[in-house]
Design an enzyme around this catalytic site. Structure first.
Site, PDB file in Angstrom:
ATOM      1  N   HIS A 163      -2.200  -7.627 -14.710  1.00 12.17           N
ATOM      2  CA  HIS A 163      -0.863  -7.454 -14.159  1.00 12.17           C
ATOM      3  C   HIS A 163      -0.680  -8.614 -13.181  1.00 12.17           C
ATOM      4  O   HIS A 163      -1.653  -9.058 -12.568  1.00 12.17           O
ATOM      5  CB  HIS A 163      -0.734  -6.168 -13.342  1.00 12.17           C
ATOM      6  CG  HIS A 163      -0.998  -4.908 -14.076  1.00 12.17           C
ATOM      7  ND1 HIS A 163      -2.269  -4.392 -14.264  1.00 12.17           N
ATOM      8  CD2 HIS A 163      -0.152  -4.043 -14.671  1.00 12.17           C
ATOM      9  CE1 HIS A 163      -2.183  -3.255 -14.929  1.00 12.17           C
ATOM     10  NE2 HIS A 163      -0.924  -3.024 -15.203  1.00 12.17           N
ATOM     11  N   ASP A 174      -2.559  -8.049 -10.018  1.00 16.93           N
ATOM     12  CA  ASP A 174      -4.040  -7.981 -10.059  1.00 16.93           C
ATOM     13  C   ASP A 174      -4.580  -9.362  -9.710  1.00 16.93           C
ATOM     14  O   ASP A 174      -5.643  -9.505  -9.135  1.00 16.93           O
ATOM     15  CB  ASP A 174      -4.547  -7.663 -11.473  1.00 16.93           C
ATOM     16  CG  ASP A 174      -4.047  -6.347 -12.018  1.00 16.93           C
ATOM     17  OD1 ASP A 174      -3.737  -5.440 -11.202  1.00 16.93           O
ATOM     18  OD2 ASP A 174      -3.927  -6.222 -13.239  1.00 16.93           O
ATOM     19  N   MET A 176      -3.309 -11.164 -23.192  1.00 13.87           N
ATOM     20  CA  MET A 176      -2.192 -10.299 -22.796  1.00 13.87           C
ATOM     21  C   MET A 176      -1.949 -10.386 -21.297  1.00 13.87           C
ATOM     22  O   MET A 176      -2.888 -10.486 -20.511  1.00 13.87           O
ATOM     23  CB  MET A 176      -2.510  -8.861 -23.218  1.00 13.87           C
ATOM     24  CG  MET A 176      -1.457  -7.821 -22.893  1.00 13.87           C
ATOM     25  SD  MET A 176      -1.626  -7.071 -21.250  1.00 13.87           S
ATOM     26  CE  MET A 176      -2.757  -5.747 -21.596  1.00 13.87           C
ATOM     27  N   GLU A 235       4.117   0.335 -24.230  1.00 11.86           N
ATOM     28  CA  GLU A 235       3.049   1.330 -24.081  1.00 11.86           C
ATOM     29  C   GLU A 235       3.630   2.645 -23.567  1.00 11.86           C
ATOM     30  O   GLU A 235       4.186   2.689 -22.469  1.00 11.86           O
ATOM     31  CB  GLU A 235       1.986   0.813 -23.120  1.00 11.86           C
ATOM     32  CG  GLU A 235       0.883   1.829 -22.885  1.00 11.86           C
ATOM     33  CD  GLU A 235      -0.234   1.293 -22.028  1.00 11.86           C
ATOM     34  OE1 GLU A 235      -0.351   0.065 -21.896  1.00 11.86           O
ATOM     35  OE2 GLU A 235      -0.993   2.102 -21.487  1.00 11.86           O
ATOM     36  N   LYS A 251       3.567   6.749 -22.444  1.00  8.61           N
ATOM     37  CA  LYS A 251       2.748   7.760 -21.733  1.00  8.61           C
ATOM     38  C   LYS A 251       3.672   8.924 -21.412  1.00  8.61           C
ATOM     39  O   LYS A 251       4.816   8.713 -20.996  1.00  8.61           O
ATOM     40  CB  LYS A 251       2.149   7.152 -20.460  1.00  8.61           C
ATOM     41  CG  LYS A 251       1.118   8.061 -19.781  1.00  8.61           C
ATOM     42  CD  LYS A 251       0.477   7.371 -18.570  1.00  8.61           C
ATOM     43  CE  LYS A 251      -0.606   8.223 -17.927  1.00  8.61           C
ATOM     44  NZ  LYS A 251      -1.165   7.581 -16.709  1.00  8.61           N
ATOM     45  N   GLU A 308      -2.057   3.819 -26.434  1.00 14.81           N
ATOM     46  CA  GLU A 308      -3.303   4.068 -25.684  1.00 14.81           C
ATOM     47  C   GLU A 308      -3.846   5.446 -26.037  1.00 14.81           C
ATOM     48  O   GLU A 308      -3.106   6.436 -26.017  1.00 14.81           O
ATOM     49  CB  GLU A 308      -3.079   3.968 -24.182  1.00 14.81           C
ATOM     50  CG  GLU A 308      -4.341   4.336 -23.393  1.00 14.81           C
ATOM     51  CD  GLU A 308      -4.273   4.068 -21.916  1.00 14.81           C
ATOM     52  OE1 GLU A 308      -3.752   2.997 -21.505  1.00 14.81           O
ATOM     53  OE2 GLU A 308      -4.710   4.932 -21.144  1.00 14.81           O
ATOM     54  N   HIS A 359      -3.197   8.332 -23.519  1.00  8.31           N
ATOM     55  CA  HIS A 359      -1.801   8.743 -23.348  1.00  8.31           C
ATOM     56  C   HIS A 359      -1.334   9.662 -24.465  1.00  8.31           C
ATOM     57  O   HIS A 359      -0.658  10.665 -24.219  1.00  8.31           O
ATOM     58  CB  HIS A 359      -0.898   7.511 -23.239  1.00  8.31           C
ATOM     59  CG  HIS A 359      -1.239   6.640 -22.078  1.00  8.31           C
ATOM     60  ND1 HIS A 359      -0.616   5.445 -21.811  1.00  8.31           N
ATOM     61  CD2 HIS A 359      -2.179   6.785 -21.099  1.00  8.31           C
ATOM     62  CE1 HIS A 359      -1.145   4.913 -20.729  1.00  8.31           C
ATOM     63  NE2 HIS A 359      -2.086   5.691 -20.282  1.00  8.31           N
ATOM     64  N   ASP A 390      -4.690  -0.102 -26.561  1.00  5.76           N
ATOM     65  CA  ASP A 390      -5.479   0.240 -25.373  1.00  5.76           C
ATOM     66  C   ASP A 390      -6.492   1.310 -25.745  1.00  5.76           C
ATOM     67  O   ASP A 390      -6.138   2.450 -26.018  1.00  5.76           O
ATOM     68  CB  ASP A 390      -4.562   0.781 -24.261  1.00  5.76           C
ATOM     69  CG  ASP A 390      -3.960  -0.321 -23.425  1.00  5.76           C
ATOM     70  OD1 ASP A 390      -3.248  -0.023 -22.439  1.00  5.76           O
ATOM     71  OD2 ASP A 390      -4.189  -1.504 -23.760  1.00  5.76           O
ATOM     72  N   ASP A 408      -4.828  11.663 -16.808  1.00  7.61           N
ATOM     73  CA  ASP A 408      -5.244  10.423 -17.485  1.00  7.61           C
ATOM     74  C   ASP A 408      -6.630  10.005 -16.991  1.00  7.61           C
ATOM     75  O   ASP A 408      -6.803   9.550 -15.872  1.00  7.61           O
ATOM     76  CB  ASP A 408      -4.219   9.320 -17.156  1.00  7.61           C
ATOM     77  CG  ASP A 408      -4.476   8.058 -17.970  1.00  7.61           C
ATOM     78  OD1 ASP A 408      -3.655   7.144 -17.873  1.00  7.61           O
ATOM     79  OD2 ASP A 408      -5.494   8.003 -18.691  1.00  7.61           O
ATOM     80  N   ASP A 427      -8.871   7.832 -18.583  1.00  9.53           N
ATOM     81  CA  ASP A 427      -9.262   6.447 -18.877  1.00  9.53           C
ATOM     82  C   ASP A 427     -10.772   6.310 -19.011  1.00  9.53           C
ATOM     83  O   ASP A 427     -11.375   5.377 -18.482  1.00  9.53           O
ATOM     84  CB  ASP A 427      -8.740   5.495 -17.793  1.00  9.53           C
ATOM     85  CG  ASP A 427      -7.226   5.330 -17.859  1.00  9.53           C
ATOM     86  OD1 ASP A 427      -6.626   4.928 -16.831  1.00  9.53           O
ATOM     87  OD2 ASP A 427      -6.641   5.602 -18.918  1.00  9.53           O
ATOM     88  N   ASP A 487      -8.660  -0.313 -21.909  1.00  6.61           N
ATOM     89  CA  ASP A 487      -7.924   0.004 -20.688  1.00  6.61           C
ATOM     90  C   ASP A 487      -8.565   1.249 -20.101  1.00  6.61           C
ATOM     91  O   ASP A 487      -8.056   2.370 -20.261  1.00  6.61           O
ATOM     92  CB  ASP A 487      -6.445   0.239 -20.992  1.00  6.61           C
ATOM     93  CG  ASP A 487      -5.663   0.413 -19.695  1.00  6.61           C
ATOM     94  OD1 ASP A 487      -4.469   0.743 -19.754  1.00  6.61           O
ATOM     95  OD2 ASP A 487      -6.252   0.228 -18.609  1.00  6.61           O
TER      96      ASP A 487
END
Ligand code: DIG
Ligand code: MN
Ligand code: MN
Length: 387
Positions: A55, A58, A89, A182, A184, A218, A221, A246, A256, A258, A288
């Site tokens: 991102h 980040d 990406m 994406e 969710k 994902e 999700h 993802d 979530d 992950d 992810d």
């Protein structure tokens, strides 16, 4: 026994925020010290990743000065080179800063919507500078807790307006981006718009540039929505819209999580890998996911290695399943071909007549064998390593 080392042809990637996750959760603060993008690249280089995603914030803190940003970018580019990593990406953080507390592209405030598009344009510039060709949109804050606050039809129109504008920005800048949406269903918002991958597959044809737009499903999700992830990915693949994916894992009916790929639902993970390999998916395989809050950085490396290793092992199992003589002969029994089945490939009055006159005996058809117990048991035995 193969060594299941990560294969660069499979394009395993991790976001800076994944192995850089410091273990915060809604009930506890960080458990790991933050590491820099350069240190994250070194870690990913050490475990054998193909690439890294980010991102905007980040990589470059939202309040960094221009000088600080230039230094961070210079250091990051060197770390990419030192570790042989690429950036397939990029994406925008439109969910952390308080300004997005009620959404970004769907905010009720026109100035917030404009700021979200401006921020995305700048993040697209940054992603292009690092070589990204896929741009992900995860609308984490695009939603409501109460439908008194937003008109859901108006929200779809606002989202479309933003994406149409940004498609044209990418074209005008010759960035060559493909956009990947994406979905969710909830978290952090009580209800997030475009809740599942199918929502975006229905949305894409309504855009000005549908050809450059696809999806980034994902695992976690779709599981949160109680769906079979393999079927959602199959729909995207069949539509030619699986631009990115993802990978992680997720217990059904939980927030979530992950989790590390394959950690919770090995059979689902197996059929996902089989689908991607059978259909020769050629995009990045992005994990992810993040390590458990109990992990130190040695265990974070074990998490990252585990994601890739599990994929490699399941890829081997999928090849074994495809080569298994007994499984293949059962599939032949199950998949009954017959000339009558070709009559409906193309409508004609002759074919309609043929079909109407066909002697199809429902009682006999219902007696045809379907040895699914045997087939699924053999599948489980491939997975359990006894075949
Ligand atoms: C969460 O699953 C989202 C964000 O991490 C990011 O925007 C996207 C990129 O994979 N996934
Ligand atoms: Mn997630
Ligand atoms: Mn994601």
């Amino acid at each position: 026994m193969p060594d299941f080392a990560p294969d660069s042809k499979l394009k395993f990637t991790f976001g800076l925020w994944t192995v850089g996750n410091i273990g915060r959760d809604p009930f506890g603060g960080p458990v790991r010290e933050a590491i820099s993008p350069v240190q994250i690249c070194d870690l990913l280089g050490e475990v054998g990743a193909y690439g890294v995603n980010f991102h905007d914030n980040d990589l470059i803190p939202i309040d960094a000065t221009a000088q600080e940003a230039e230094r961070i970018k210079k250091d990051f580019k060197k770390a990419l080179k030192d570790n042989g990593l690429v950036v397939p990406m990029a994406t925008t953080n439109l969910f952390s800063d308080p300004v997005f507390k009620d959404g970004a592209f769907t905010s009720n405030n026109a100035r917030v919507r404009a700021y979200a598009i401006q921020k995305t344009m700048r993040a697209m510039d940054l992603g292009a500078e690092m070589g990204a060709k896929i741009y992900v949109f995860w609308g984490g804050r695009e939603g409501v807790e109460s439908d008194a606050t937003k008109d859901p039809v108006e929200s779809i129109k606002r989202f479309r307006e933003a994406i149409n504008f940004l498609c044209k920005y990418s074209i005008s800048q010759r960035y060559g981006y493909r956009f990947a949406f994406e979905a969710k269903p909830n978290e952090p918002r009580g209800h997030i718009y475009f809740a599942v991958t199918g929502s975006y597959l229905a949305f894409i044809p309504t855009l000005d540039h549908p050809e450059m737009c696809g999806v980034n499903p994902e695992v976690a999700h779709e599981h949160m929505a109680g769906l079979n992830f393999v079927h959602q990915v199959a729909a995207a693949l069949e539509a030619g819209k699986l631009f990115h994916i993802d990978l992680n894992d997720q217990e059904f009916g939980r927030y979530d999580q992950d989790f590390r790929f394959g950690q919770a639902n090995l059979k689902h993970a197996f059929f996902l890998v089989k689908l991607l390999e059978d259909y020769k998916y050629n995009g990045p395989r992005h994990f992810d996911a993040h390590a458990l809050r109990t992990a130190n950085y040695d265990d974070v490396k074990a998490f990252a290695r585990g994601c890739m290793r599990t994929y490699m092992i399941l890829r081997e199992k999928a090849a074994q399943w495809n080569d298994d003589k007994e499984i293949q002969s059962l599939l032949k029994t199950i998949n009954q071909d017959d000339p009558i089945g070709r009559v409906t490939k193309k409508f004609s009055s002759a074919n309609a007549k043929k079909l109407l006159g066909a002697p199809l005996d429902r009682v006999k058809l219902a007696e045809e064998p379907l040895p699914y117990e045997r087939l699924d048991q053999l599948t489980m035995e491939v997975l359990m390593g006894v075949r």
